[in-house]
Every structure is written in C-alpha cells, then in structure tokens.
Write a protein that holds these residues in place. Structure first.
Motif, PDB file in Angstrom:
ATOM      1  N   ARG A  27       0.833  -1.212   0.000  1.00  0.00           N
ATOM      2  CA  ARG A  27       0.000   0.000   0.000  1.00  0.00           C
ATOM      3  C   ARG A  27       0.866   1.260   0.000  1.00  0.00           C
ATOM      4  NH1 ARG A  27      -2.595   3.858   2.965  1.00  0.00           N
ATOM      5  NH2 ARG A  27      -4.774   4.240   2.386  1.00  0.00           N
ATOM      6  N   ARG A  68       0.461   4.087  -2.866  1.00  0.00           N
ATOM      7  CA  ARG A  68       0.048   5.441  -2.522  1.00  0.00           C
ATOM      8  C   ARG A  68       1.092   6.493  -2.846  1.00  0.00           C
ATOM      9  NH1 ARG A  68      -4.987   6.177  -2.378  1.00  0.00           N
ATOM     10  NH2 ARG A  68      -4.644   8.077  -1.171  1.00  0.00           N
ATOM     11  N   LEU A 122       0.221   6.575  -7.974  1.00  0.00           N
ATOM     12  CA  LEU A 122      -1.189   6.932  -7.844  1.00  0.00           C
ATOM     13  C   LEU A 122      -1.661   7.699  -9.066  1.00  0.00           C
ATOM     14  CD1 LEU A 122      -3.233   6.432  -5.570  1.00  0.00           C
ATOM     15  CD2 LEU A 122      -2.818   8.762  -4.794  1.00  0.00           C
TER      16      LEU A 122
END
Length: 927
Positions: free
Chosen positions: A120, A124, A129
């Motif tokens: 993650r 991110r 992203l």
C-alpha cells in the motif's frame, strides 16, 4: 481365551488396514511352523516368522500415514498442541520441515509472481497513484472534482462520464433549503461546449434553419446577439420544425469588437445531445473538412537528460532480471524519463481524433471544446454573496504598462483602455457583491438580476484567501434592481484559446503555494503581493429561476461560473468553505421539478436522446423487476397497468387522434359502455407514419393554458389570465388540425394526500366522480376494479409441461373476466396462436405480472380513459402537496375539457402503477 477377550480382539483387528495381505506361501509356512514342521521353513525360527508378519503391517501403516487423501493428513505429524486451523490455508504457519510437503500436496500449483510495488505504501506514492488514476480515466471521463465526489457521493457511469449521483448522507431537505434560502453548488463540467467562428450573417443564416421564432427567442435575439445575455433555445433538424427536435441548448455570443464582423459563439449542450447536434451543425454550416490536431513530439529520456557521451555509453548494458517476490528498485533509466502528467480534459479521446472542422465555402470553423472549461452552477438567492466572499477582482495593474495587460501572456489581446475597463468591471462586480461602492449599492437576491446576465472578470487565485475553517456567506440588507451590465463588461480573456492554455500551464502548484504560506509572518493572512500566475479569467453567467406560472417566480436562480481547465479544485474548495451545499445528478432533477420545467433528456420523448433514455430505463426497471421472486412482484395486469416501465406515447397519440376523427366525444362520455369491436377498430386501423411531437409553440400553449382555467397549487384560487377565446367544438377542431399528434407538458397538483410516482397514469374522471368531488373537496377518489390475469395459468402450465401447454393453447377459448366490469379486461388472450411452436415460444416469453407485446388499447383499458403519464412525481416541499409533471395527449385533453362543466374544468384523476386508488388532481399548463 474367553469370549469377552475374543470380542475385544476382533474389535481391535477390525481397525487394522485392509491392505495387509499375506501370500499363500507365507500362510503355509506359518501353519507348518505352528505344527512343528520345520522342513518347509528350514532353520527360520518362530520369532522370524512373527517379525516378517509384523513387517507387512508396518508397511501398510506407513502407506496409510503417507497417503494424501485425508483432510488432516499432514497434521498427524504434529503434536496436538501445535495444530492450528489456520495451517489448512496458510502453509507458512507450519514448521519449516513440513512446508515443502504441504506445498507439494496443495496441487503443485505454480507460485504466482507477486506484483511489483504491491504494498500500500508503494501504491500510494504520488507517481504510481497518478499513473493509476490516468489508467482509470481511459474508459470514462473524470471531472476535476472526481476524487472529492468519490469520497462523499454515490458515483454512477453515465454518458461516458463518472458522475456523482447523490450524497452518501441524508441531505434532501437541507439541499432544498439551500436552494430556497442560501446556495447549492453543482459541477456541470460534463456539459459539452461547441464553438462556432465566422461571419455574423453566415452564422445566423445557418443557425436559423434549426430554430423557429414560434418556440421563443432564437440565436438572433437582440439582447443575446450583443453578448450581454445568455440565451436558450430548442434546436431541430434543419427545416423540420415543429417535428424532429434535437433538444435544448444554451448559447453565448462573444461581445462585438470594433469594426469587425467576425463573431464567436459558444453552444452548451447535454452530452447525450452532442452526438446528434454536432453532425447537424456540420451539415448546416457546411463544415466537412476535418483539421487534424498537430502531432506533439515525444521527448525521449535520452534527449531530455543527456548524461553520457555516445562513445562512453555501453552498447548493450546487461539488465538484471526481476526476482519474483522482491520489490523493484528504481533505476536511473526510470528516473530519467519524463514524469507522468495529470490528465486534464477528455482522457478517452485519441490524440489523432479531430476536434476542428472548417468550411471553405462559408468560412465557418467549428471547434469541439468539450472538457476544455470547467463549469460550476450555484443555485440559490445568496449565490452572489458566496461568489463575493470567494472571488476578489484583480485590481493591481502596476505591471500593465510593462507587460501589456493583466497577464504576462496577453499582450496581443489587451487593448489600450485596459485600466478603465477593469475599473468599470470591478465597480459592477462590487455592486453584485454588496460591497460599498460609490456608484451603486448592492442587491439582496440573485433573482433580482435580469436573466442571462454575463460578466467577464479577472480574479485572483481563491486559494490565496482560503479561510481556516468553514464560514457561511451572509447577505446584505440593501436592495436595488440591476438594469443591466454594459456590453464591454461582458468581455473576458476566457474566450481566447491561447490565454486558457497559458493560464492552465502556469498555475501555481500546491507545493509552491504551501511554501509561500510558510513564509508569511502571521499564519492565515493573505498572501501578498499576488503573483501574475494567480490571475484567472472567468465568466459569470446568471441562470434564471422559475420563469413560468404564477407562483414562486425566480425560484432556483443562480450563477454559472466558467473557468479554464485545470483550475477546478482551486475554486471548488474555497466555494465549499463558504458554507454551500453540494448536489449531484439527483438534485438537478429535483431542481427542474420544483421549477416545473422539463429535464433533459428525461422529459423529451420526441427527441432521439429521450427515446434512448426511455429504452435504457425500461431495460433497467425490467431487470430489477425480474430479480424479485414471483411471489413478491407486483402484478401489474391485475392493477390494470399496461406499461409500468415505459410510456407508449406514439400509441397514445395515434389512438386519441383516431378517436377524435371518428367522433369519439360520445364514446368518451360514458367510458364504461364500450364494445370490443370499437376497441378493436381503434387498434386495427393504422395511422400514417407521423411521429409524435411536443407542443412548444408559445401562442398555442397560452391558448391551452387559458382553456384549462389555471389555478394555484391544490386548486385553491383561480389565476387571472389574458383574453382567451372561449372553448368550443369548432375552436378545438381547428386547433387539432395543427396539433393532432402532439403532446403537451402539464403540471398536476393533488387535492388531498398522496405522492405521485414515476409513470403514474393520468385519467379522465366520469360524471359520477365529479359529483363525488363536489360533495367533499378532500375526497380520496374512486377505486379501479381488480382485473383478471389471463396469463398466470398459461405460465404455470408452461413451466410444468411446455409441450402440453402449447397444445392446450391452440384449443383455448376466449376467457371471461369476472374481476372487472370493463370490457377491455375481457379481451381475448393475445398470445393464442394456431401454431403450437409459436404458441410455446410466446408462452416462454411471458413474464408473470406484465402484459406482453403488442399492447391492447392504452386509452380504454381501464375503467377511466387514459390521457397520458407522469414522468416526474414527488411530494413538493414548495407547495406542500403531491405534484406530478408529465405529458397528455392534446386531442384527449381538448375532448376532456369539452365534456367537463365549467366549474370542474381541468380536473383529472391520477393513479400510481402499483395502486388501484385514483386521486383527484388539478392540471395546469404553465407558459
């Protein structure tokens, strides 16, 4: 050995593995050894024979232990205190000595390579992203406020966009209060803008083929042509008025420049209308030559960052292969590439798709500016107060003498009187924003402005004055009616493509803005001086509120804010911080409903976009209906509802036109005494290939409105209207000569309790119903007799035995109706056929509770004659009663008005599709 021990031994031996088998020689040797015969066994003692026998049992036991068919095969090798349930699906919880065996027993599946940067934290990262967001925008267009809406709204995919439908929290009444007393904010950037450039006379000549003065002001209206006002018009296919409409559009002319006939026009249309409007504009303007967009050269990383010389750079550097299960390290090759950019505009469009078309004969140029600008709509009486608190006009022009204007890039677009022009615009804006101004005082409500007023401004970046917490913009108590805005104050740099692109490219980044805030001595104070990159050209366009009817005039008025692309969130967050409510697509529908205005494309059944939407809605409602169990579905056949998921407008108009032509007034006076032959004659006779139209002629609408005797909500008191000729049979027939196959938009207000629903039926009351209404004004209304379902037994028989059901359907007779006295309910089963195969196919297509195609007569199916259907319906918070909006047949309405007494003229019955209860309502045609 006792019998008990024998039984115990047999019980123990019962659990021995069946795979332990001895050969015949071994068994003979064992028997001879027991008898004392050693000739066969030789010198082998008895203990050796016993060991050999036990070795077979040990082998069988080991084979059973190592067998992989059991569910707990591997856990047997573990002590009980180490066994865990999670080991069955996660081999890493097993001891290391058993993991390999467990992985092999899992089916020898190949271990999948883990995705790169799967954590993650890696996902991110800003770069990853951004790449993920750009990938997701290739199929559906995202607005600039998409991320903000996705966190707070239920998102839907419509018309090629991903839009917010309704909030995740309950806010229906607060949003209505915002539209009535404060401000509601919506993002309308999905509306498409088409730009036309050319000579004024040629543009007007081409556009005049798509409009008519009978339906209202056109593109050539004087106020709109000057550029001071925004106009709205319904466009048609070239030369086809009043048939074949395309839909409503709004347009805005650029103010004229001195000694120039070259004009610029923006046409704003709904995305479902664009696919029909753009080819029609190309046809009338003769713009068939597509101008291909310029090819943008791709800069390679080597060209961008030349670090090594060609001689010193290795020819084929070895590339390390990625190891599965490890994270990929960033290399210098990746770092040297150009960074990914955020998609601004239409991400689904290919770079080679043309967006410009020109004509060599007329000189007109058409540009598709879809998603090239941001459009926000502020609805409510305090919209101007919110804008005043958010926007500050750029008044510092010390650099104008050196740079040539307010922007460092607008030298060739700026005229010498720039400073005087900006001073006049600032004075007008100060008047709108209730600031103390020497020239004018302020205004109190947005509805006091003339509809469509346009004001061009250059404002500072609103992020520079962002408050630390949300505050509600409050109005001023001063009042004055604005007479108009000077024409030169409607000019804006937003009309120039080069200025829009430059402002988008030179926008101050959030990182730079945060650095500037950190250098301020007093935290929270305004950033000063304003950099040149913080000047943004905008357009403020006034949106009129309710313009028809005699109640709630100017309700729902507001402003549209037009911005260059890339500045969406820079203006969205400051507007939210001024205490506005946010609305989605659902609130747009409620806004139109409270204004009693048709909402595109829902309320345009004669437009191609409206027809497509009705087909989509019918498929969606039918699919939802099928998902319910048969016992939980509403049986619309028993309720007398022929089309609960669609409105057969064409069949309704054809039947009423035929009824009026055959003298159907007598037939309508007593609707319960009809014969099946009359109904069949209506269905069998086919009309000409004339499509339905919606009456939009202002003169005809005023005439119909006067004949309906308009009243206020709930029919409390009549409304004064102008001189209208009396309604007579000759006047009605002459009106029908021009509008025989037409529908008319109506508003109905219920007299008593009740909430109209989607596709509610609008019916004609009988003489007994009107007498019942005269006795008690709040009477609920009559009841529809329960109809008989002809197809329920057919469906059950077909499910049990399809062949038998097909055979029985051939010899089936005409059923009798016992639940309803109306003759149309006793029509023969339309699915009966002489061919068993076709009958079986028809039975398999039947849906329990729904009428199959073709439908019987829609006008005379129920005990009350049908006039039309409601396309919108809900409890109105503004009028305090249930209100419905829909269409009725013009021929049916005139026939109803002719046969109604004067005191009850314009009173109809409304019935929801899932109810048998009729409710009285008053019809109004608002012009």
């Amino acid at each position: 050995m006792s019998a008990a021990k024998v039984k115990m031994r047999e019980k123990k031996m019962r659990n021995q593995p069946a795979s332990v088998q001895y050969s015949t020689s071994t068994l003979n040797e064992d028997r001879n050894a027991q008898n004392g015969d050693t000739s066969v066994t030789g010198k082998l003692p008895v203990s050796g024979l016993f060991a050999r026998a036990r070795s077979a049992e040990v082998k069988a036991m080991l084979k059973a232990v190592t067998k992989t068919t059991g569910s707990s095969h591997l856990f047997g090798a573990l002590p009980k205190h180490m066994r865990r349930r999670a080991m069955s699906h996660n081999t890493k919880r097993l001891p290391r000595r058993l993991r390999d065996v467990a992985n092999r027993m899992a089916g020898s599946k190949k271990k999948k390579e883990q995705a790169k940067n799967k954590s993650r934290k890696a996902r991110r990262r800003h770069g990853n992203l951004l790449l993920e967001f750009n990938r997701r925008q290739r199929k559906n267009i995202w607005l600039e406020t998409h991320i903000w809406h996705a966190k707070r709204f239920h998102m839907v995919k419509k018309w090629g966009y991903c839009l917010g439908d309704r909030p995740t929290y309950k806010c229906y009444r607060p949003c209505y209060r915002a539209m009535s007393s404060h401000c509601l904010l919506q993002d309308l950037s999905y509306y498409c803008c088409i730009e036309l450039q050319g000579e004024e006379d040629k543009l007007l000549a081409a556009l005049s083929q798509m409009t008519s003065k009978q339906a209202g002001p056109t593109f050539a209206a004087a106020l709109c042509l000057s550029g001071c006002r925004q106009g709205s018009v319904t466009v048609y296919r070239a030369g086809q008025f009043p048939s074949q409409p395309l839909g409503p559009v709004t347009f805005l002319w650029r103010p004229r420049t001195q000694d120039s006939t070259h004009r610029q026009l923006w046409i704003w249309a709904h995305p479902t209308l664009k696919q029909d409007l753009l080819p029609e504009l190309q046809a009338v303007c003769q713009c068939c030559e597509a101008v291909l967009p310029p090819v943008v050269p791709v800069v390679t990383p080597a060209e961008a960052n030349p670090i090594l010389e060609p001689e010193s750079r290795p020819e084929n550097p070895p590339e390390a292969k990625p190891v599965p299960g490890t994270k990929r390290k960033r290399s210098s090759k990746d770092a040297g590439g150009p960074p990914a950019k955020k998609i601004l505009g239409d991400g689904t469009r290919l770079p080679t798709t043309p967006v410009t078309w020109k004509s060599s004969s007329t000189g007109i140029v058409i540009n598709d500016l879809t998603m090239e600008m941001v459009r926000y709509r502020l609805i409510g009486p305090q919209s101007h107060s919110v804008l005043a608190e958010t926007l500050e006009a750029a008044t510092q022009h010390e650099s104008a003498s050196t740079t040539g204007g307010c922007f460092s890039h607008t030298k060739r677009f700026f005229f010498p009187s720039c400073f005087l022009f900006c001073q006049q615009v600032v004075c007008v804006y100060a008047f709108l924003s209730n600031h103390h101004c020497v020239i004018h005082p302020g205004i109190y409500s947005t509805g006091e402005l003339p509809s469509g007023t346009v004001l061009g401004l250059t404002v500072d970046d609103p992020r520079l004055t962002l408050p630390t917490k949300k505050v509600k913009a409050l109005p001023s108590v001063k009042q004055l009616m604005l007479r108009g805005v000077p024409a030169h104050c409607c000019q804006s740099f937003l009309w120039e493509q080069s200025v829009r692109d430059n402002v988008t490219d030179n926008k101050i980044s959030e990182q730079e803005l945060n650095r500037m805030r950190s250098e301020v001595l007093v935290p929270g104070s305004r950033l000063s001086p304003t950099p040149l990159q913080g000047r943004v050209p905008i357009l403020l366009v006034h949106q009129p509120g309710k313009q028809v009817g005699h109640e709630m005039n100017s309700w729902g008025a507001g402003f549209d804010l037009l911005l260059p692309k890339g500045w969406g969130m820079a203006f969205w967050v400051p507007l939210v911080y001024r205490g506005v409510r946010i609305g989605g697509l659902n609130m747009s529908l409620k806004h139109s409903q409270n204004k009693a205005a048709p909402h595109f494309p829902h309320d345009y059944p004669d437009c191609p976009a409206g027809v497509r939407l009705q087909e989509e809605q019918e498929a969606e409602f039918l699919d939802k209906f099928k998902r319910h169990p048969p016992a939980k579905r509403t049986n619309y056949i028993k309720h007398g509802c022929l089309a609960p998921f669609c409105c057969p407008w064409q069949q309704l108009a054809e039947e009423w036109e035929l009824i009026m032509r055959d003298g159907g007034e007598e037939r309508k006076e007593d609707s319960q005494i009809q014969t099946t032959t009359q109904t069949d004659s209506v269905m069998e006779e086919k009309m000409t290939s004339q499509d339905i139209t919606v009456t939009r002629d202002r003169k005809s609408l005023r005439l119909l409105s006067g004949w309906c005797r308009p009243t206020t909500s709930k029919g409390q008191r009549p409304v004064r209207v102008g001189e209208v000729p009396p309604l007579s049979r000759s006047a009605a027939m002459s009106f029908l000569a021009a509008h025989g196959m037409s529908l008319v938009w109506v508003r109905l207000s219920l007299f008593s309790k009740g909430k109209p629903e989607f596709h509610a039926m609008l019916c004609v009351p009988t003489a007994e119903d009107l007498k019942l209404l005269g006795k008690k004004q709040g009477n609920g209304g009559p009841q529809e007799p329960l109809h008989r379902d002809h197809f329920k037994s057919r469906i059950k028989c077909w499910k049990k035995d399809p062949k038998k059901a097909a055979t029985s359907s051939v010899s089936s007779t005409k059923p009798e109706c016992k639940g309803s006295d109306f003759p149309s309910a006793s029509d023969p089963d339309p699915t009966t056929s002489e061919d068993p195969q076709s009958s079986s196919q028809a039975s398999s297509d039947l849906i329990l509770g729904l009428w199959p195609d073709p439908l019987p007569s829609v006008t005379s199916h129920c005990s009350r004659v049908t006039l039309g259907w409601a396309t919108q319906g809900d409890f109105s918070l503004s009028s305090g009663c249930g209100e419905a909006l829909g269409f009725v047949s013009v021929a049916g309405l005139l026939s109803t008005l002719l046969n109604q007494p004067l005191e009850h003229r314009g009173k109809l019955l409304l019935r929801n599709p899932n109810s048998l209860h009729y409710r009285f309502a008053k019809i109004n045609i608002e012009v």
